[in-house]
Design an enzyme around this catalytic site. Structure first.
Site, mmCIF file in Angstrom:
data_model
loop_
_atom_site.group_PDB
_atom_site.id
_atom_site.type_symbol
_atom_site.label_atom_id
_atom_site.label_comp_id
_atom_site.label_asym_id
_atom_site.label_seq_id
_atom_site.Cartn_x
_atom_site.Cartn_y
_atom_site.Cartn_z
ATOM 1 N N ASN A 90 16.216 -43.322 18.052
ATOM 2 C CA ASN A 90 16.211 -41.678 18.035
ATOM 3 C C ASN A 90 15.907 -41.076 19.215
ATOM 4 O OD1 ASN A 90 13.499 -39.911 17.240
ATOM 5 N ND2 ASN A 90 12.577 -40.530 19.173
ATOM 6 N N SER B 234 20.871 -36.768 11.845
ATOM 7 C CA SER B 234 20.910 -34.936 12.253
ATOM 8 C C SER B 234 21.848 -34.363 11.215
ATOM 9 C CB SER B 234 22.072 -34.363 13.198
ATOM 10 O OG SER B 234 22.113 -33.133 13.489
ATOM 11 N N TYR C 250 29.142 -32.821 19.943
ATOM 12 C CA TYR C 250 27.929 -33.343 19.461
ATOM 13 C C TYR C 250 27.677 -33.963 17.919
ATOM 14 C CZ TYR C 250 22.890 -33.317 18.048
ATOM 15 O OH TYR C 250 21.201 -34.118 17.153
ATOM 16 N N LYS D 15 27.297 -37.561 15.664
ATOM 17 C CA LYS D 15 26.486 -37.940 14.931
ATOM 18 C C LYS D 15 27.344 -37.670 13.476
ATOM 19 C CE LYS D 15 22.951 -37.423 16.197
ATOM 20 N NZ LYS D 15 21.332 -38.745 16.934
ATOM 21 N N GLU E 170 11.369 -29.560 16.996
ATOM 22 C CA GLU E 170 10.724 -28.400 17.527
ATOM 23 C C GLU E 170 10.564 -29.391 19.071
ATOM 24 O OE1 GLU E 170 7.133 -25.614 19.499
ATOM 25 O OE2 GLU E 170 7.667 -25.939 17.220
ATOM 26 N N THR E 171 11.675 -29.662 19.595
ATOM 27 C CA THR E 171 10.939 -30.987 20.585
ATOM 28 C C THR E 171 11.975 -30.621 21.808
ATOM 29 O OG1 THR E 171 14.120 -31.877 19.712
ATOM 30 C CG2 THR E 171 11.601 -33.236 18.903
ATOM 31 N N GLY E 172 12.018 -31.081 22.200
ATOM 32 C CA GLY E 172 12.679 -30.804 24.013
ATOM 33 C C GLY E 172 14.462 -31.148 23.989
ATOM 34 N N LYS F 297 17.524 -29.727 26.160
ATOM 35 C CA LYS F 297 18.741 -30.158 26.655
ATOM 36 C C LYS F 297 19.909 -29.630 27.209
ATOM 37 C CE LYS F 297 19.777 -33.934 29.158
ATOM 38 N NZ LYS F 297 19.483 -34.518 30.851
#
Length: 211
Positions: free
Chosen positions: A48, A102, A117, A121, A153-155, A159
């Site tokens: 994850n 993703s 990024y 992925k 919706e995460t952090g 980052k």
């Protein structure tokens, strides 16, 4: 803290936290050793962890690229290898390895800060299919699956835009995003499939997401 919250909320099962820097192979191997000692081994591995740094292809810092490679590609590969070896040594034939990928692993969006990024992925997309093929060659019934979300919706945005928290917050305010619970439900769906059904990839976006 999260383990205590789960316990006080009365959730079934037990969350056992373990501190591990996934960019450090020695710490990953120590984690799997501890799992073997305390819990026999791994039956299901969900890769994850992932991150993006705002490093375009034409001007990005090598350090940021390397961090993304280490966490998004190398850690996935190391954890996958160690999880499979754990299953193999205990004759687990119905295990599951799930890579949280993703939508950026399937298309390149016109935003320079996520191009590298996206490359990591795309690697996860290839690694998951390669894993599926190797598991077949090994004549096991262990399954391999990708789950590829859009905006969750995460952090993550905080980052990516760690020097601009307002921009990060705005990322999640423009549309109704996916929630962590949506991802958890997708994982449960994958794990609930009958043994003869292998789900290759779940691609999921917020309904309002454009790209």
């Amino acid at each position: 803290k999260l383990a205590a919250e789960c316990q006080s909320a009365g959730y079934p099962g037990t969350l056992i936290p373990y501190k591990c820097d996934l960019s450090n192979e020695e710490e990953i191997l120590s984690m799997f050793s501890a799992i073997r000692t305390l819990h026999q081994g791994v039956d299901v591995c969900i890769n994850n962890a992932g991150l993006a740094r705002p490093e375009p292809l034409l001007s990005g810092k090598t350090e940021g690229w390397r961090t993304m490679i280490d966490v998004n590609v190398m850690a996935v590969s190391i954890c996958t290898r160690e999880a499979y070896q754990s299953m193999k040594e205990r004759n687990i034939d119905d295990g599951h390895i799930i890579n949280i990928n993703s939508m950026n692993g399937h298309s390149v969006v016109p935003q320079s800060v996520v191009h590298f990024y996206s490359a990591t992925k795309y690697a996860v997309t290839a690694l998951t299919e390669g894993l599926r093929q190797e598991l077949r060659e090994a004549r096991t019934h262990i399954r391999a699956t990708c789950i590829s979300p859009g905006l969750v919706e995460t952090g993550f945005a905080f980052k990516l835009h760690d020097n601009d928290p307002e921009r990060a917050a705005a990322t999640y305010e423009s549309i109704r995003c996916l929630k962590a619970e949506d991802m958890a439900n997708a994982v449960i769906y994958v794990l609930s499939a009958p043994p003869h059904v292998q789900i290759g990839d779940i691609q999921m976006r917020p309904t309002e997401q454009v790209s």
